[in-house]
Design an enzyme around this catalytic site. Structure first.
Site, PDB file in Angstrom:
ATOM      1  N   SER A   1      12.100  15.221  -2.766  1.00 23.52           N
ATOM      2  CA  SER A   1      13.347  14.697  -2.877  1.00 23.52           C
ATOM      3  C   SER A   1      13.783  13.470  -2.423  1.00 23.52           C
ATOM      4  CB  SER A   1      14.698  15.853  -2.462  1.00 23.52           C
ATOM      5  OG  SER A   1      15.883  15.619  -2.886  1.00 23.52           O
TER       6      SER A   1
ATOM      7  N   ASP B   1      15.917  20.443 -13.460  1.00 25.79           N
ATOM      8  CA  ASP B   1      16.190  19.455 -12.328  1.00 25.79           C
ATOM      9  C   ASP B   1      16.775  17.996 -12.963  1.00 25.79           C
ATOM     10  OD1 ASP B   1      16.373  17.975  -9.804  1.00 25.79           O
ATOM     11  OD2 ASP B   1      14.171  17.848  -9.717  1.00 25.79           O
TER      12      ASP B   1
ATOM     13  N   HIS C   1      15.302  22.022  -8.790  1.00 24.63           N
ATOM     14  CA  HIS C   1      15.231  21.029  -7.484  1.00 24.63           C
ATOM     15  C   HIS C   1      15.400  22.039  -6.096  1.00 24.63           C
ATOM     16  CE1 HIS C   1      15.237  17.101  -5.835  1.00 24.63           C
ATOM     17  NE2 HIS C   1      16.105  17.597  -4.888  1.00 24.63           N
TER      18      HIS C   1
END
Length: 404
Positions: free
Chosen positions: A189, A343, A373
């Site tokens: 991320s 995502d 995600h």
């Protein structure tokens, strides 16, 4: 009396948290995601936690950001007798080093891990399971970097710490039993953002060993176009909703949240920047198979001079590594990129993959067809929380590392 007060506060907190949840967009979980019920439950719990944090912040009990940090850390794993774990500092930066106790005369691979959390959350403790896992499965020396967090330490302090730790490790690798030519940086991320930014910052350093590889796990890489197919298709998919992505990103770089709607329209990108960035950031470069779930080209809006000025930090390659110059991209190390079908950041990874390959950089791409995600982060928290897609992603990363 104290018991009644405690019950009253608990009930009031619950009511406020539930009310907060119902103000937020409901989850949109496509049928392509396996274990959908589990993801729904996770979404409800997350929103409840956000509501609780907001309420306790407003009544002055604990700040929202500090409570969310506590929640993210959860329960640490039990002691692992197979590992030698020690806390150190690389100059000013806190790190935790993991290595197997088994004797090995040969120098090992080194992995620096930059945790996610949009520069505001996450910690060494929150990522304890993942770093232990990579250490055990790949016989690597893993360094988890405890970089400073915003808002106490504003952007770009996070990159400064990650870069400091990386340079220190490259210079002292052999002191930790690591081959300096086999150092890998990795992050998920926003940790993937930091990984990309660190790799870019080091390309012209002739005084240091070259990085062996970088691993980007569903990274955030650009803030030019928030209407790419993945943003449209997955805007309501937990855990990273489209609006949540931008809110957290703007807080990270300390940009006024009042410009959110203008940014969604693209009014924050000047004409000059549009001309420059369109060769790197465009739905035209997303393969057709990723546009079949109802993607529609967005209308073009005129830029706003005021919004463009306020948005300046969003175009810094430290925040948006996809916007780095070709001369930098062309010198990057071998790269592993993991993307998830469900995502909002999927297309960031696809666009970066294309840019790297266009410059002859070797890229290993792992796409989790049922992934979302956060699935890799959750994979090591047991069957109740973990998802099959996350376990598959971890296995692919380990396979890549073993070949380096």
């Amino acid at each position: 009396m104290e018991l009644l007060l405690a019950i009253f506060l608990a009930v009031l907190t619950g009511i406020v948290a539930i009310a907060f949840y119902y103000e937020h967009p409901k989850a949109e979980i496509p049928h392509g995601i396996s274990e959908r019920r589990k993801l729904y439950v996770l979404h409800y719990l997350m929103n409840f936690g956000l509501g609780l944090a907001t309420f306790l912040d407003k009544v002055g009990v604990i700040s929202e950001v500090h409570l969310l940090r506590v929640i993210m850390e959860t329960i640490p794993p039990l002691k692992d007798s197979r590992l030698l774990i020690k806390d150190l500092r690389f100059e000013r930066v806190k790190v935790r080093i993991y290595q197997l106790k088994t004797s090995n005369k040969n120098l090992r691979r080194g992995i620096l891990y930059f945790h996610g959390g949009v520069g505001r959350f996450g910690s060494i403790r929150a990522y304890e399971r993942k770093c232990r896992y990579f250490c055990r499965k790949t016989n690597s020396v893993v360094v988890s970097v405890g970089y400073r967090l915003a808002p106490e330490h504003p952007f770009p302090a996070q990159l400064e710490d990650c870069l400091t730790a990386t340079i220190h490790f490259l210079r002292t690798a052999q002191d930790h039993g690591v081959d300096p030519s086999r150092v890998v940086i990795c992050g998920d991320s926003s940790g993937g953002t930091l990984t990309a930014a660190v790799a870019q910052a080091l390309v012209n350093r002739t005084d240091l060993p070259k990085l062996r590889a970088q691993i980007l796990i569903y990274p955030f890489l650009q803030c030019v176009d928030l209407n790419l197919p993945s943003y449209q298709q997955n805007k309501g998919v937990p855990i990273l909703l489209k609006e949540r992505t931008l809110v957290l990103g703007l807080k990270y770089v300390n940009v006024d949240l009042g410009i959110i709607e203008e940014v969604f329209k693209g009014c924050h990108v000047s004409e000059d920047r549009r001309l420059k960035y369109q060769k790197w950031v465009s739905a035209d470069y997303i393969p057709h198979e990723f546009k079949t779930r109802g993607y529609k080209p967005s209308p073009t809006y005129l830029p706003s001079k005021e919004v463009c000025e306020v948005s300046e930090p969003m175009f810094d390659p430290v925040f948006s590594p996809l916007l780095a110059e070709d001369s930098v991209i062309a010198q990057l190390p071998e790269t592993f990129i993991l993307t998830c079908e469900f995502d909002v950041l999927r297309d960031d990874g696809l666009l970066y993959k294309k840019r790297l390959e266009d410059h002859g950089i070797k890229v290993t791409w792992c796409h989790l067809q049922e992934g979302f995600h956060g699935t890799v982060f959750l994979a090591l928290f047991g069957k109740v929380v973990g998802f099959r897609s996350g376990a598959k992603g971890l296995q692919k990363i380990v396979s890549f590392l073993r070949l380096l």
